[in-house]
Design a protein around this motif. Structure first.
Motif, mmCIF file in Angstrom:
data_model
loop_
_atom_site.group_PDB
_atom_site.id
_atom_site.type_symbol
_atom_site.label_atom_id
_atom_site.label_comp_id
_atom_site.label_asym_id
_atom_site.label_seq_id
_atom_site.Cartn_x
_atom_site.Cartn_y
_atom_site.Cartn_z
ATOM 1 N N SER A 42 41.796 50.899 9.254
ATOM 2 C CA SER A 42 42.535 52.137 9.521
ATOM 3 C C SER A 42 41.968 53.322 8.744
ATOM 4 N N ASP A 43 41.438 53.077 7.533
ATOM 5 C CA ASP A 43 40.896 54.196 6.762
ATOM 6 C C ASP A 43 39.622 54.736 7.410
ATOM 7 N N GLN A 44 38.806 53.846 7.997
ATOM 8 C CA GLN A 44 37.617 54.305 8.696
ATOM 9 C C GLN A 44 37.995 55.078 9.958
ATOM 10 N N HIS A 45 38.998 54.579 10.651
ATOM 11 C CA HIS A 45 39.470 55.256 11.860
ATOM 12 C C HIS A 45 39.960 56.664 11.522
ATOM 13 N N ARG A 46 40.681 56.770 10.448
ATOM 14 C CA ARG A 46 41.222 58.061 10.043
ATOM 15 C C ARG A 46 40.104 59.035 9.644
ATOM 16 N N LYS A 47 39.126 58.540 8.885
ATOM 17 C CA LYS A 47 38.021 59.403 8.468
ATOM 18 C C LYS A 47 37.170 59.824 9.663
ATOM 19 N N ALA A 48 37.035 58.936 10.639
ATOM 20 C CA ALA A 48 36.286 59.295 11.845
ATOM 21 C C ALA A 48 36.954 60.453 12.575
ATOM 22 N N LEU A 49 38.294 60.427 12.634
ATOM 23 C CA LEU A 49 39.024 61.521 13.265
ATOM 24 C C LEU A 49 38.810 62.824 12.505
ATOM 25 N N TYR A 50 38.859 62.755 11.192
ATOM 26 C CA TYR A 50 38.618 63.955 10.391
ATOM 27 C C TYR A 50 37.209 64.496 10.618
ATOM 28 N N TYR A 51 36.237 63.611 10.569
ATOM 29 C CA TYR A 51 34.848 64.054 10.682
ATOM 30 C C TYR A 51 34.585 64.668 12.057
ATOM 31 N N LEU A 52 35.093 64.022 13.096
ATOM 32 C CA LEU A 52 34.894 64.533 14.445
ATOM 33 C C LEU A 52 35.574 65.886 14.622
ATOM 34 N N ARG A 53 36.808 65.988 14.136
ATOM 35 C CA ARG A 53 37.509 67.271 14.238
ATOM 36 C C ARG A 53 36.786 68.330 13.417
ATOM 37 N N GLY A 54 36.236 67.945 12.268
ATOM 38 C CA GLY A 54 35.501 68.903 11.452
ATOM 39 C C GLY A 54 34.258 69.430 12.137
ATOM 40 N N LEU A 55 33.535 68.559 12.857
ATOM 41 C CA LEU A 55 32.365 69.006 13.598
ATOM 42 C C LEU A 55 32.741 70.043 14.652
#
Length: 422
Positions: A42-55
């Motif tokens: 779940s922590d990787q999933h959450r960070k992926a969402l942050y990174y994608l939204r940040g891009l």
């Protein structure tokens, strides 16, 4: 409870309520569940969402610091850096999920392979080196990567990547170790790199069968046709002027049976040219008029390669107004009319325009880390960001007066080609 504690499988808007609603949110919500399905933590999933939204949302250069700053105390730069540069998640399932999603919601007419040049000021980023780039006419210190794009006249998105690793990197055990180059990575030419990423995508993933269009003046066309001789993949590859070919076309009796450079063959075929149209990458409503001709040829091969694989066709495309040089392409789609082949070559212009207008804006070349895995994870997430922007723009076009043309013109041209290569 902070927002980062919210279960990551819910919508992007719920995870990021501090951000203003964005027209891309619907596409974001549709894409991310399948895209991140392989992230079981779940922590990787959450960070992926942050990174994608940040891009998508960060201003300027899409560095990890800029992305982390977008969310304040909810995410740290250190955690995002670890997630991209040194985490254990595999980027390949994410790329396959992206390709599956695109083929499900769009109608790719071809797969386009294209070189990406990433200039660097230093010498520590994985794979960086000094290279002469014919398309630029200069030597640059840069990384080189091959991207495979799902392409239609309306939407183009990169789905797979291969970073070309020079021999100087692969033979230096210390440098390999510092950037975590996998043990199985060995020396390969740029043409071999392109062939392998295309084979991985089109044969390994088994996507819908579409022509592979290769647009690079640094790739050896003859080697690609030999590499994919038994694959059944329809190929359309940019050819250099000096490529030696044997004329087999009875429409050129003066050259039949002779081996000569491709540009000389096309010069003999000037009377065979006919008008053809290519979609303009800058405006759907504009059509470019070109003159095009095809000549049946074979690759000269004493071992009988050409005789065992059938004929090829050399395509020449030039601007009807006499602007620019004649483009030369080699194809195994000998039964396809020149006008349809020209439409396929036009997809390379669309890919080039979308790279500049979308990929660059979401930071495809902005990764500043040094690791092999970090580079691959970044470009994977940047490709997903590109997809969101492209699909959102396509949806807006579909609601406009151009929607009829998008629904009718693209699939009709695509179907005409499929009937001839199946």
């Amino acid at each position: 409870m902070t927002y980062v504690d919210v279960h990551p499988e819910i919508s992007g808007r719920a995870v990021f309520p501090s951000l203003a609603p964005h027209p891309r949110d619907v596409v974001f919500d549709q894409l991310t569940p399948g895209l991140f399905a392989s992230l079981i933590r779940s922590d990787q999933h959450r960070k992926a969402l942050y990174y994608l939204r940040g891009l998508l949302e960060a201003e300027g250069r899409k560095s990890i610091r800029a992305i982390a700053a977008l969310f304040g105390d909810d995410v740290s730069e250190q955690n995002l850096h670890h997630f991209v540069s040194s985490s254990t998640w595999d980027w390949m399932p994410m790329r396959r999920a992206l390709a599956d999603h695109l083929t499900g919601v769009t109608h790719p007419q071809a797969w386009v392979a294209r070189l990406m040049i990433i200039p660097k000021s230093g010498h520590h980023s994985v794979g960086v080196g000094r290279h002469f780039f014919p398309s630029l006419g200069q030597v640059l210190n840069a990384q080189r990567a091959i991207g495979v794009w799902a392409a239609s006249e309306e939407v183009t998105v990169p789905v797979n990547w291969r970073l070309h690793l020079p021999r100087t990197w692969l033979r230096d055990h210390q440098r390999r170790s510092q950037v975590a180059i996998p043990d199985g990575a060995g020396p390969e030419t740029l043409t071999e790199s392109l062939a392998r990423v295309c084979a991985e995508t089109l044969l390994g993933w088994n996507p819908p069968r579409r022509p592979l269009v290769v647009d690079s003046d640094e790739v050896h066309a003859a080697a690609l046709f030999r590499e994919f001789a038994d694959s059944g993949i329809p190929l359309l590859v940019r050819a250099c002027d000096g490529l030696a070919l044997t004329v087999t076309d009875p429409l050129l009796p003066a050259g039949e049976g002779q081996t000569m450079p491709a540009d000389q063959i096309m010069g003999m075929a000037r009377d065979l040219r006919r008008p053809a149209h290519r979609g303009d990458a800058r405006a759907d409503t504009t059509r470019h008029t070109h003159l095009a001709a095809t000549v049946r040829v074979a690759l000269p091969d004493p071992g009988g390669w050409a005789a065992g694989r059938g004929e090829l066709a050399l395509l020449g495309v030039e601007d009807a107004r006499g602007r620019g040089r004649t483009q030369l392409w080699l194809t195994n789609m000998t039964g396809v009319q020149p006008a349809l082949l020209v439409r396929l070559t036009g997809l390379t212009e669309k890919v080039g325009a979308d790279f500049t207008e979308i990929s660059e804006e979401v930071g495809i070349r902005d990764f500043t880390g040094r690791s092999f895995g970090g580079w691959h994870r970044h470009v994977t997430l940047a490709s997903a960001a590109h997809a969101i922007v492209a699909l959102a723009g396509h949806a807006r076009q579909g609601a406009s007066s151009a929607s009829g043309r998008i629904r009718e013109r693209g699939p009709v041209a695509c179907a005409a080609i499929h009937r001839r290569v199946s």
